[in-house]
Design a protein around this motif. Structure first.
Motif, short mmCIF file in Angstrom:
data_model
loop_
_atom_site.label_atom_id
_atom_site.label_comp_id
_atom_site.label_asym_id
_atom_site.label_seq_id
_atom_site.Cartn_x
_atom_site.Cartn_y
_atom_site.Cartn_z
N ALA A 226 1.75 -3.93 -8.10
CA ALA A 226 2.33 -4.55 -9.29
C ALA A 226 1.83 -3.87 -10.57
N ARG A 227 0.64 -3.28 -10.50
CA ARG A 227 0.06 -2.59 -11.66
C ARG A 227 0.39 -1.09 -11.67
N GLY A 228 1.14 -0.65 -10.65
CA GLY A 228 1.49 0.76 -10.57
C GLY A 228 0.36 1.65 -10.09
N MET A 229 -0.64 1.07 -9.45
CA MET A 229 -1.81 1.82 -8.98
C MET A 229 -1.63 2.12 -7.50
N ARG A 230 -0.76 3.07 -7.21
CA ARG A 230 -0.34 3.30 -5.82
C ARG A 230 -1.45 3.86 -4.94
N GLY A 231 -2.32 4.67 -5.50
CA GLY A 231 -3.41 5.22 -4.70
C GLY A 231 -4.34 4.12 -4.20
N PHE A 232 -4.72 3.20 -5.09
CA PHE A 232 -5.56 2.08 -4.70
C PHE A 232 -4.82 1.17 -3.71
N ALA A 233 -3.54 1.00 -3.96
CA ALA A 233 -2.75 0.15 -3.07
C ALA A 233 -2.71 0.73 -1.65
N GLN A 234 -2.48 2.04 -1.55
CA GLN A 234 -2.41 2.67 -0.23
C GLN A 234 -3.74 2.56 0.50
N ARG A 235 -4.84 2.69 -0.23
CA ARG A 235 -6.16 2.52 0.38
C ARG A 235 -6.29 1.14 1.02
N ASP A 236 -5.84 0.09 0.28
CA ASP A 236 -5.96 -1.27 0.80
C ASP A 236 -4.96 -1.54 1.93
N ILE A 237 -3.80 -0.92 1.85
CA ILE A 237 -2.85 -1.04 2.97
C ILE A 237 -3.46 -0.48 4.24
#
Length: 256
Positions: A226-237
């Protein structure tokens, strides 16, 4: 058939046997069910168990429906109908399941398991007002039940009634200050409100307390997306997939 569906089936059919068969035998001995063919009923329930355990839900449904036609004692019928609805849901027969759950509740309006099952089915069908009615009745009977309040909070988030969702989560914490489940709900709520710093603070707390919880990492991934922080998101995925066991949630797969 997947392992999870086998487990669902075994649990569901075991209810038929464990909860309903033993009372039937006792009542037959007391001669309170003289009009009922208890031997045939026993055979049908055993056949229901066998069919369900091998994943033949249609056959299990047919055996259980026939057992119900033998008019078992009134006290058994609500949960038998609940199990019938569960078997129908396993086959994707939502309309039939809804009828079975509703019939069970007409016989015992305070049967919490069935009402909860029906509430979840209403959510699945996007009949949110009906689901909220069932949750209201459940909570009226058990106001401190965390599961019911948490599920209703999730439903309020679906309907964007964020203040009402917060009310349920706050109630959980009032009765259980240490509830991590309620804080998972709060983190999601703050994400949906766009209050990302507070959501991130909550997720940091949760990952410290629940370092192997896939739901937490999936929720934080949504916040980062939602914040556009795709790198962090992919890490958590990736972390969520790592900790989700043999079968990750369908919602997690959609995030990938």
């Amino acid at each position: 058939m997947t392992r999870s569906r086998q487990i669902i089936s075994f649990t569901l059919i075991a209810l038929c046997v464990g909860l309903f068969l033993a009372p039937l035998r006792a009542s037959a001995q007391e001669q309170t069910t003289a009009a009922m063919d208890s031997t045939r009923y026993t055979r049908l329930i055993d056949s229901c168990f066998t069919a369900g355990n091998r994943g033949d839900y249609a056959a299990a449904e047919a055996f259980l429906a026939e057992a119900l036609r033998l008019n078992p004692p009134a006290a058994l019928q609500p949960m038998l109908l609940n199990n019938l609805g569960g078997l129908q849901l396993l086959q994707g027969k939502e309309d039939a399941a809804l009828l079975s759950f509703s019939s069970a509740l007409s016989k015992d309006p305070h049967e919490a398991t069935t009402r909860f099952n029906r509430a979840k089915l209403f959510v699945r069908r996007k009949e949110y007002k009906a689901a909220l009615t069932d949750f209201a009745l459940l909570i009226a009977d058990q106001p401190k039940n965390e599961l019911y309040r948490y599920q209703r909070a999730m439903l309020y988030m679906l309907t964007k009634e964020y203040d009402l969702a917060e009310g349920d989560l706050k109630s959980i914490i009032e009765h259980n200050e240490a509830s991590l489940k309620a804080r998972i709900g709060y983190a999601l709520l703050e994400t949906m409100r766009g209050n990302y710093p507070e959501a991130e603070r909550l997720y940091a707390y949760l990952t410290d307390k629940l370092p192997r919880n896939a739901e937490v990492y999936e929720g934080r991934a949504r916040m980062y997306l939602a914040r556009g922080m795709r790198g962090f998101a992919q890490r958590d995925i990736n972390l969520a997939l790592e900790h989700s066991g043999a079968k990750p949630s369908s919602t997690l797969y959609r995030l990938r």
